[in-house]
Design an enzyme around this catalytic site. Structure first.
Site, PDB file in Angstrom:
ATOM      1  CG  LEU A 281      32.759 -48.715 -10.564  1.00 36.06           C
ATOM      2  CD1 LEU A 281      33.026 -48.395 -12.030  1.00 36.06           C
ATOM      3  CD2 LEU A 281      33.033 -47.500  -9.692  1.00 36.06           C
ATOM      4  CG  ASP A 282      27.246 -48.180  -5.768  1.00 34.95           C
ATOM      5  OD1 ASP A 282      27.465 -49.351  -5.426  1.00 34.95           O
ATOM      6  OD2 ASP A 282      27.346 -47.201  -5.005  1.00 34.95           O
ATOM      7  N   PRO A 283      25.441 -49.215  -9.754  1.00 30.52           N
ATOM      8  CG  PRO A 283      23.510 -50.539  -9.796  1.00 30.52           C
ATOM      9  CD  PRO A 283      24.613 -50.069  -8.872  1.00 30.52           C
ATOM     10  CG  LEU A 284      24.701 -42.849  -9.455  1.00 30.48           C
ATOM     11  CD1 LEU A 284      23.525 -42.205 -10.181  1.00 30.48           C
ATOM     12  CD2 LEU A 284      24.821 -42.262  -8.058  1.00 30.48           C
ATOM     13  CB  ALA A 285      29.534 -45.439 -10.214  1.00 34.24           C
TER      14      ALA A 285
END
Length: 306
Positions: free
Chosen positions: A46-50
């Site tokens: 998962l991306d840092p944003l997610a």
């Protein structure tokens, strides 16, 4: 110090609730240190944003991780309308502002209908896919864009949870390989105003939709009670494989399978079977082909948590 910790052989699946801001690898390593596990891997970053569900496989569980990579996922995402982003999400530079047209719920539904079922999607440049060995996101950071082949995928469901003047909150159930950023961008283009992902949470990874996730803070609190409290939240390896048929075999057959030998069986042909001992121990995966049981991925258990 971390270097002095004594790591242990541990098998099991942890459903980690990843928080915002950290990379998947960072939270994976944090969990590994808490559990003192020798070996760990996650199943789809998962991306840092997610935020949301990040299954972590300890020890022998890494042998079933491919099934989780291939499984369906459910996401809740918020699309901000009226701009596009260089990365497709809130971390990128916003540009190309456009007025948001007035559209009814019926108009929105007509757009969303186009994205349900089997669709094709061009992966974003800001992704871990590689071109000539180079991750696309590294090329994108250099301002380089390369041609990407469209990929076939399935959007099982796509519903609106909420909407404001400039946002849509969507519930998405999709197959592997789906980029929610690209889905949101494409919906924004169909609405005529552009869009980017301003929030993304992975609610579940099949087949774990009904199981509880644990944040790192919750795990740290459990760690204060000891390793037994941590181990109690792990799921068994075969919990990732409920869709596969299963058979029970005698110990003598297990020994032969673990030696790489093929054995006779009266089971119907099956690409993969879950194999169990007479005591209920999950042994691993075999193929059944024309009356022969063929070992494919057997487990070498190294701990008592199965």
């Amino acid at each position: 110090m971390l270097s002095r910790r004594r790591f242990r052989k541990l098998d099991g699946i942890l459903l980690l609730d990843k928080g915002l801001g950290a990379s998947s690898n960072k939270v994976l390593q944090d969990a590994r240190f808490l559990f003192l596990a020798e070996k760990a891997g996650h199943t789809g970053s998962l991306d840092p944003l997610a935020s949301g569900m990040l299954p972590v496989c300890f020890g022998e569980a890494t042998k079933v991780s491919a099934f989780l990579l291939d499984s369906d996922k459910r996401y809740i995402t918020t699309a901000t309308l009226g701009y596009v982003s260089t990365t497709g999400d809130a971390e990128g530079e916003k540009f190309n502002p456009r007025p948001i047209p007035a559209f009814s719920d019926a108009d929105l539904e007509a757009v969303l209908t186009q994205f349900r079922g089997n669709i094709s999607q061009i992966p974003p440049m800001y992704s871990a896919l590689k071109k000539d060995g180079q991750p696309l996101y590294k090329l994108a950071r250099q301002g380089i864009e390369v041609e990407r082949a469209a990929r076939d995928l399935t959007i099982h469901s796509l519903t609106v949870l909420a909407r404001t003047n400039n946002t849509l909150t969507l519930d998405v159930v999709c197959s592997k390989g789906t980029y929610i950023r690209t889905l949101v961008e494409d919906i924004g283009e169909q609405l005529g105003c552009g869009a980017y992902v301003s929030m993304l949470r992975r609610e579940s990874v099949e087949p774990f939709g009904a199981f509880r996730m644990y944040t790192l803070d919750e795990l740290r609190a459990l760690a204060e009670q000891g390793l037994e409290a941590l181990d109690a939240v792990l799921l068994p390896l075969d919990s990732a494989l409920p869709h596969l048929p299963s058979i029970t075999v005698e110990e003598a057959i297990i020994i032969r399978l673990r030696q790489g030998q093929k054995v006779r069986t009266d089971h119907d042909d099956a690409e993969l079977l879950r194999i169990y001992s007479e005591f209920g121990e999950f042994i691993g995966l075999c193929e059944s082909l024309r009356g022969v049981l063929i070992p494919r991925r057997l487990l070498a258990y190294t701990s008592t948590h199965l």
